[in-house]
Design an enzyme around this catalytic site. Structure first.
Site, PDB file in Angstrom:
ATOM      1  N   CYS A 128       0.799  -1.234   0.000  1.00  0.00           N
ATOM      2  CA  CYS A 128       0.000   0.000   0.000  1.00  0.00           C
ATOM      3  C   CYS A 128       0.821   1.269   0.000  1.00  0.00           C
ATOM      4  O   CYS A 128       0.316   2.326  -0.321  1.00  0.00           O
ATOM      5  CB  CYS A 128      -0.958  -0.003   1.183  1.00  0.00           C
ATOM      6  SG  CYS A 128      -0.179   0.418   2.749  1.00  0.00           S
ATOM      7  N   GLN A 167      -6.920  13.982   2.301  1.00  0.00           N
ATOM      8  CA  GLN A 167      -8.255  13.999   2.918  1.00  0.00           C
ATOM      9  C   GLN A 167      -8.116  13.462   4.340  1.00  0.00           C
ATOM     10  O   GLN A 167      -7.931  14.219   5.263  1.00  0.00           O
ATOM     11  CB  GLN A 167      -9.261  13.229   2.073  1.00  0.00           C
ATOM     12  CG  GLN A 167      -9.641  14.018   0.815  1.00  0.00           C
ATOM     13  CD  GLN A 167     -10.756  13.382   0.008  1.00  0.00           C
ATOM     14  OE1 GLN A 167     -11.488  12.523   0.479  1.00  0.00           O
ATOM     15  NE2 GLN A 167     -10.901  13.811  -1.229  1.00  0.00           N
ATOM     16  N   SER A 226     -24.030  11.439   4.658  1.00  0.00           N
ATOM     17  CA  SER A 226     -23.702  12.676   3.928  1.00  0.00           C
ATOM     18  C   SER A 226     -24.128  13.959   4.625  1.00  0.00           C
ATOM     19  O   SER A 226     -23.943  15.035   4.075  1.00  0.00           O
ATOM     20  CB  SER A 226     -24.323  12.693   2.516  1.00  0.00           C
ATOM     21  OG  SER A 226     -23.857  11.609   1.764  1.00  0.00           O
ATOM     22  N   GLY A 271     -23.258  15.115   7.796  1.00  0.00           N
ATOM     23  CA  GLY A 271     -22.442  15.559   8.936  1.00  0.00           C
ATOM     24  C   GLY A 271     -22.237  17.061   8.935  1.00  0.00           C
ATOM     25  O   GLY A 271     -22.481  17.755   9.938  1.00  0.00           O
ATOM     26  N   GLU A 297     -21.412  10.818  -0.186  1.00  0.00           N
ATOM     27  CA  GLU A 297     -21.623   9.472  -0.716  1.00  0.00           C
ATOM     28  C   GLU A 297     -22.012   9.406  -2.184  1.00  0.00           C
ATOM     29  O   GLU A 297     -21.763   8.413  -2.854  1.00  0.00           O
ATOM     30  CB  GLU A 297     -22.759   8.797   0.065  1.00  0.00           C
ATOM     31  CG  GLU A 297     -22.515   8.663   1.532  1.00  0.00           C
ATOM     32  CD  GLU A 297     -23.792   8.241   2.234  1.00  0.00           C
ATOM     33  OE1 GLU A 297     -23.918   7.056   2.542  1.00  0.00           O
ATOM     34  OE2 GLU A 297     -24.661   9.111   2.459  1.00  0.00           O
TER      35      GLU A 297
HETATM   36  S1  FES Z   1      -6.074   7.380   2.219  1.00  0.00           S
HETATM   37 FE1  FES Z   1      -5.298   9.035   1.068  1.00  0.00          FE
HETATM   38  S2  FES Z   1      -6.128  10.732   2.047  1.00  0.00           S
HETATM   39 FE2  FES Z   1      -7.091   9.074   3.066  1.00  0.00          FE
HETATM   40  S1  FES Z   2       3.257  -1.179   2.375  1.00  0.00           S
HETATM   41 FE1  FES Z   2       3.918  -1.063   4.383  1.00  0.00          FE
HETATM   42  S2  FES Z   2       2.132  -0.797   5.479  1.00  0.00           S
HETATM   43 FE2  FES Z   2       1.419  -1.134   3.473  1.00  0.00          FE
END
Ligand code: FES
Ligand code: FES
Ligand code: FAD
Length: 1342
Positions: free
Chosen positions: A52, A116, A1092, A1094, A1273
């Site tokens: 990620c 965000q 939506s 809030g 949303e």
């Molecule tokens: S995961 Fe990218 S701003 Fe929330």
């Molecule tokens: S790549 Fe390291 S936490 Fe996702």
């Protein structure tokens, strides 16, 4: 206990500071070390598998071969701390701070609204920062490449790229920079109201205000490390841990000696294979040998006949080396190198390519390997070395299958890989197809090579190798042998496909599933290769015109092109504020997210960033491995004996209520799904707690029935709540009068929230009066507070929940966090110590459930002109094992099913099925995105039957005048129609529809599709009591203002909007104001931040509080109109005027009478429309998103930057739902897809190439705060425009192939779905299995 032998000192630098670790544990990762030991919490944990990019940091190392410093990004979660000896690590904190100086990357990502929730931001920043350390003015391609390994679940990536683009060399694309006119203006029809408006803005930030990038300000590589690299003090370094010893020899000789001594010890390089395997299999290697300092393994040799690359080179280095070779050598010699390069561009993300080594890749022999099939066909050789000497072995199937006779000996290591040049009349190609284009493991990969007899079409040599179709990379030797001597023509192609399907066979139950798709790819890839070779031969013929080759029809040429990765372009349009609005009034302006800069510097504190509290314990949950069973026994004895383990929390330990009767917090006697929480281990550290759960032995007795699918639930009459039904007109009668009737089915898969911050909570018991402080990542702290209160049996007033910010919620943090909060609270009360519970990504995905999968049946009656007269929809959602929100989701689904259409005779019925799966819950859109796919599918079915275009049917049946919905709520569709018309206009829909048709006539293997979708989205909770909100505003004696309210900051910028409101009301700059957190102690009895609304309801409450305060101040201001704010506050204090006020909003009335089928369930609607165009590859099922135009009715946006961000982010999330995100369950109900490897949310390369978003100007809604609308949303459903564009393209392919449509719609439209729908001679060739004859690897649950 015996003392461990003495370790060497581990020396490295972090952010310019020297770190010396005396007794380092080799099992510790850099991520843990940064977060726990150095308290550098900017680097985040989100998956722990390298998938990620949230943990991205930069590593700088001296490269002994080039004698240069190399800067590269890595994912800290996979980096063993010991591998950093002599390296300099730079984290997000090391490059800038809000307290000192911001780095331009940090400033720009924040000011471009690229944050965000901010959880992914530090990783994004570090990927971009590393890119700039290597390329001061990168190209867009390099930018896309650098960010390809970083996921963001909130923004939709566009603003992140926009910030990165400000560093790039100016590139072609949007004309805006050069001509001042944007591409939307150039392309669109200027008659629209959007273009007529003079007060439309397209700038969300001012680039000219950004500070320039000054490379002289960067941290230098520490001179001490340079000295260490050049004069290493010690040859072999050894680090002893509790279970693992890390040995890093300084010379090749020492390494070979060590390998001979410890033949079973793996070499550890990138740890991208070893690390995840050790984690998932719980395997421990007592000795790890690190060859990182052995320069011989990084050598590159170029000879006249080939290239030898050191096994220690990273895949990123291999890519550079190959690119250099390709630029230096004639094309005919570089066929294999080009093929490798092609795959190296899409293999994983940049960080993994920087870490993973060529040796590790080859030796890991992953069946999905992208490179091994090419190396096999390219006749690569492995140069092995041991103390005994050197030898070569071929990199062939035998080696890849792990045959002992073809493998390395235990004491040998791979020194380098030799890849020969190709030659004239030799052709090499590579193919891969994955769920999405980038950063996804391939379903099938292939390397193919043919040598033809000189200047003929006769096959002299043929080599075909496939990955993903077996346990190892597979060669098709027999097929190749049989084809030698055959001419390269159609009969050969036919024969080759037949042979290949025989030889590369996959059983129906094969792990990974997608069996028929994979079989099809095996032959489809060969067909592509066949055409590629013919095309290359055409070029060669010009040189040697001695032979005639089969012609490729122009219509077939499209099979050859791959979809390129291009950075998205587009324009964001919004209405500028009235020219009379005071400059100080921030409402309606694109104000940056309040925490934007802190997100970008890593200084924004999330739940798990809170420092450890005194005596804190860590909790890990133990979950059921059975889908439906009686718990016979739980044996905790071994676990309790392990060091550090303090206790195991069980249902009996709960002092109060254990959840609801049918939805227990901790299982008692019986489990209802795999992943149900049974008990929880508390230990001194997370490592100890995780080790302990392995030792808990639970015995079960299976119970019947076990239900996973909606189909089975219907059969067993297994439902969670009564049917919900709405009806209007006389449906039966209407069906009798229509011209035609179509019936169809729609299957929509579930969706995982995949918030980047997994569920986490810290519970701190206080010494007095049973008070508890709970820090938690939730959308609903009051619910957590209530649940903890009933679980512990203590009054609510003793419990305070604090929410500083949430790293993404999307509905997944409405109900679930209360469960984790309550279990942790039981642990805290029982042990008397603070408890921290942080879910691993795997556990989070397994336990928490997500969007409800849906199965819908429809029957639609219509006239031949496309007018729909009757629509009957019955749908079922898979609710999982407990009720949770399933009843409300069913209600919302039914209420919203009609979408934008006025159909006189309707019947909508819905039921929530009870199955033995984890309970599904709230998710952005709350049923609407799934349900409305049925309605829109009816439209396409009607269009197909009438021979009309879907947009004609949509227009014909849309609400046109003030009317009533199916539940008799009056509304005006004027704005809906405006959105639709604007969208048609801005997207130049009709001319592009014609271009699409033209394209489709000319191309057989690629098809384009275009779709435009209208939307009427109802906002709110459908219950009056849910529409209330409160705020508490204090003014302090220095004039500063503290605003608190009941909304939670999830990334949607609610706090920013609230300060905008307070600023307007108090007529005071936002700089005077602050929001510290959401707490149940300041604003009690709050409603979940969801549906939506809030900002709507809390905005009204803040407004009310500010108005109360201003009223109190009025006499003082009147008396001293020339005074300053501070003067007035001082005077107010002197006069004993309260400077604190509670604001309250009683909310909208909303009710629904299900008996009568009528009500006023929603305060208002958000309208919108989206048009998307795609191109599909009929041979692989891949698609490219060419363009999307969204028109959204935001009325008077409080903050257009935030609102456009919500629209873009939710659109991309919707696109994920409808195209790539696929949950896979085993036949035993075990969720396979538990991380970013298996579950593909959109990446940066999935954003449409042109992505335009316009907020519709000048619409009004008197109900809401400053006439704004909640946009959290609605954009989700507009992602379906991509889905319908894909189905449009598929329909074009089917029409050409004379395939009769079956009106069964399946979402997501994955490459598998698309490929199999575009049936052709290749899909016809593949063997099909009788489903009754085997147990499939996975089961569909919708
Ligand atoms: S995961 Fe990218 S701003 Fe929330
Ligand atoms: S790549 Fe390291 S936490 Fe996702
Ligand atoms: C998030 C992620 C995404 C990925 N995506 C893709 C993808 O899209 N396509 C793809 O093909 N692959 C992909 N991979 C796999 C990746 O290519 C391999 O994990 C990587 O190449 C392994 O290299 P390494 O240096 O990290 O090996 P390590 O994990 O360090 O070692 C792996 C094994 O190789 C052995 N070894 C290493 N070097 C030598 C040597 N010189 N001599 C003898 N034995 C040696 C070790 O003993 C060990 O057993 C992905 C991996 C991750 C984590």
């Amino acid at each position: 206990m015996s003392c461990p032998p003495k370790s060497d000192d581990l020396v490295f630098f972090v952010n310019g500071r020297k770190v010396i670790e005396r007794n380092v544990d080799p099992e510790v990762t850099l991520l843990n070390f940064l977060r726990k030991n150095l308290r550098l919490t900017g680097t985040k944990y989100a998956c722990g598998r390298g998938g990620c990019g949230a943990c991205t940091v930069m590593v700088s190392k001296h490269d002994p071969v080039s004698a240069k410093i190399r800067h590269f990004s890595i994912t800290a979660c996979l980096v063993p701390i010991c591998s950093l000896y002599g390296a300099a690590v730079t984290t997000v904190e090391g490059i800038g701070s809000v307290n000192t100086r911001l780095h331009p990357v940090q400033e720009r990502i924040a000011r471009s609204h690229g944050t965000q929730c901010g959880f992914c931001t530090p990783g994004m920043v570090m990927s971009m920062y590393t890119l700039l350390r290597n390329h001061l003015q990168p190209s867009e391609e390099q930018l896309m490449e650098a960010l390809g390994g970083n996921l963001c679940r909130c923004t939709g990536y566009r603003p992140i790229l926009a910030s990165g683009r400000t560093f790039c060399v100016e590139s072609a694309g949007c004309q805006k920079k050069r001509t001042g006119k944007c591409c939307l203006d150039l392309g669109g029809n200027d008659s629209s109201s959007l273009s007529r408006e003079s007060d439309i803005c397209t700038d969300l930030f001012v680039e000219e205000e950004f500070q320039p990038l000054d490379p002289t300000q960067e941290l230098i590589f520490p001179p001490e490390l340079l000295r260490m690299a050049k004069n290493p003090e010690k040859q072999t370094l050894t680090f002893h841990g509790e279970r693992v010893t890390w040995i890093s020899p300084g010379t090749l000789k020492d390494l070979l000696e060590l390998k001979a001594k410890h033949p079973e010890a793996p070499l550890i390089l990138g740890n991208t294979s070893l690390g995840p395997a050790m984690k998932s299999q719980g395997r421990v290697h007592p000795i790890l040998l690190s060859p990182a300092r052995i320069s011989e393994l990084s050598m590159v040799f170029k000879t006249s006949d080939g290239l030898t690359i050191g096994a220690g080179c990273s895949l990123a280095q291999v890519k550079d080396i190959l690119a250099e070779q390709v630029s230096e050598l004639p094309e005919e010699k570089t066929q294999t190198y080009r093929a490798l390069l092609k795959h190296l561009k899409s293999l994983a993300g940049q960080q993994i390519r920087n870490m993973a080594s060529l040796g590790g890749h080859v030796i890991s022999r992953h069946c999905y390997s992208d490179l091994n099939p090419i190396l096999v066909v390219g006749n690569a050789t492995l140069n092995l070395i041991s103390e005994e000497g050197t030898r070569q072995i071929p990199l062939n199937d035998h080696f890849l299958a792990g045959l002992a006779s073809a493998d390395l000996k235990p004491e040998e290591i791979l020194e380098s890989v030799y890849i020969p040049h190709s030659q004239k009349w030799e052709f090499v190609s590579a193919f891969r197809q994955a769920q999405c284009q980038q950063n996804a493991l391939a379903d099938v990969s292939a390397g193919m090579r043919v040598i033809l007899e000189e200047a003929t079409d006769t096959i002299k040599e043929l080599s075909l190798s496939y990955g993903g179709v077996g346990e190892a990379t597979i060669g098709a030797h027999k097929s190749c042998q049989q084809l030698i001597g055959r001419p390269w023509n159609e009969p050969m192609l036919e024969e080759a496909c037949r042979l290949l399907l025989e030889e590369v066979s996959l059983p129906g139950w094969a792990p990974g599933g997608r069996v028929e798709f994979k079989r099809t790819l095996v032959v489809s890839f060969f067909f592509k290769f066949y055409l590629e070779v013919l095309q290359e031969l055409k070029k060669l013929v010009k040189v040697s015109d001695s032979h005639h080759y089969p012609e490729i029809s122009d219509r077939f040429l499209s099979a050859l092109e791959d979809f390129p990765v291009t950075g998205p372009r587009g324009v964001q349009r919004y209405q500028s504020v009235d020219s009379h609005q005071s400059l100080q009034d921030p409402v309606g302006r694109p104000i940056m997210h309040l925490s934007g800069l802190k997100h970008a510097t890593g200084e924004a504190i999330f739940c798990d960033d809170i420092p450890m509290v005194d005596r804190e314990l860590f909790m890990v949950l133990v979950t059921s491995t059975k889908a439906h069973a009686k718990i016979i026994s739980i044996d905790l004895s071994e676990a309790l004996e392990l060091p550090g383990v303090v206790d195991v929390i069980k249902a009996e330990d709960i002092p109060g209520t254990n959840g609801a009767e049918d939805d227990k917090l901790l299982a008692v006697d019986e489990v209802l799904c795999v992943g149900q929480i049974i008990c929880a281990v508390v230990a001194e550290t997370d490592v100890q707690a995780k080790r302990a759960i392995e030792k808990i032995k639970i015995t079960y007795k299976d119970l019947e029935p076990i239900i996973f699918t909606i189909n089975d639930a219907i059969k067993h009459n297994s439902f969670l709540c009564p049917e919900k039904k709405l009806e209007q007109g006389n449906i039966e009668e209407a069906f009798e009068k229509v011209d035609q009737i179509v019936e169809g089915e729609v299957h929509v898969g579930g969706q995982e929230h995949f918030y980047m911050e997994t569920q986490r909570v810290i519970v701190i018991p206080k010494a007095e009066d049973k008070e508890l402080d709970i820090y938690i990542s939730t959308q609903d702290p009051a619910h957590v507070q209530k649940t903890v209160s009933s679980t512990l049996n203590i009054p609510i007033n003793r419990i305070t929940c604090h929410v500083k910010r949430v790293g993404g919620g999307f509905g997944g943090k409405v109900g679930r966090p209360a469960v984790f909060g309550a279990i942790a609270a039981v642990g805290a009360i029982k042990t008397g110590r603070p408890i921290r519970l942080v879910l691993d990504r795997e556990d989070d995905m397994l336990i928490t459930g997500g969007r409800h999968p849906l199965f819908g049946k429809y029957k639609v009656g219509f006239m031949n002109n496309g007018r729909i007269k009757a629509l009957d929809i019955e749908c079922f959602i898979n609710g999982g094992c407990t009720l949770d929100d399933s009843e409300q989701v069913t209600e919302f689904l039914i209420l919203k099913l009609e979408n934008a259409y006025k159909i006189r005779n309707l019947r909508f019925r819905g039921r929530a099925c009870m199955t033995n799966l984890p309970s599904n819950t709230a998710f952005r859109g709350f049923g609407f995105p799934q349900g409305t796919l049925i309605t829109e599918s009816c439209i396409t079915a009607v269009a197909a039957k009438c021979g009309l275009l879907p947009e004609e049917i949509r227009e014909k049946n849309m609400y046109k005048t003030v009317d009533k919905t199916i539940y008799k709520q009056a509304f005006s569709p004027e704005t809906l129609i405006r959105c639709w018309n604007e969208c048609l206009d801005k997207s130049s829909f009709h001319s592009r529809r014609m271009q699409v048709e033209e394209f489709n006539k000319k191309n057989y293997w690629k098809k384009k599709g275009i779709a435009i979708i209208p939307m009427k989205f109802s906002v709110g909770f459908a219950a009056t009591s849910y529409h209330q909100a409160a705020a508490l505003v204090h003014i302090y004696t220095d004039g500063s203002v503290l605003v608190t309210h009941g909304g939670n900051e999830l990334g949607q910028g609610i706090h920013t909007k609230m300060l905008q409101v307070a600023s307007r009301e108090l007529k005071l700059p936002m700089s005077y104001m602050h929001v510290c957190e959401t707490s149940t102690a300041t604003v009690p009895n709050t409603i979940a931040t969801a549906a939506s609304i809030g900002s709507d309801v809390n905005g009204k409450a803040v407004q009310n509080a500010c108005q109360i305060l201003l009223k109190r101040l009025e006499p003082i201001i009147k008396k001293n109109p020339g005074g300053t704010w501070e003067d007035w506050i001082e005077a107010a204090f002197e006069q004993r005027i309260s400077l604190s006020a509670t604001g309250y909003f009683r909310g909208y009335k909303a009710y629904m009478d299900w008996e009568k089928g009528e009500g006023d369930p929603f305060p208002y609607y958000v309208y919108g429309a989206a048009c998307s165009e795609v191109e599909i590859d009929c041979l692989t099922g891949a698609h490219k998103k060419i363009r999307t135009d969204i028109i959204m009715d935001a009325c008077c946006s409080l903050n257009p930057a935030i609102d456009i961000g919500q629209v873009e982010g939710s659109f991309i999330q919707g696109m994920g739902l409808y195209t790539t995100e696929e949950l896979k369950y085993s036949p035993e109900g075990v969720l396979y897809s538990r991380g970013p490897d298996e579950y593909k949310i959109p990446t940066i390369t999935d954003v449409p190439e042109e992505f335009n978003v316009s907020l519709l100007p000048s619409s009004q809604t008197p109900l809401t705060i400053y006439s704004s609308k909640g946009l959290g949303e609605s954009g989700m459903f507009l992602g379906s425009s991509v889905f319908f564009a894909i189905t449009d393209a598929v329909a074009a392919a089917c029409k050409e192939r004379d395939i009769v449509e079956d009106f069964i719609v399946k979402s997501p439209a994955t490459p598998e779905q698309v490929r199999m729908a575009c049936a052709d001679r290749f899909t016809e060739m593949i063997p099909r299995d009788d489903p009754k004859t085997f147990k499939p690897w996975s089961i569909p649950i919708a």
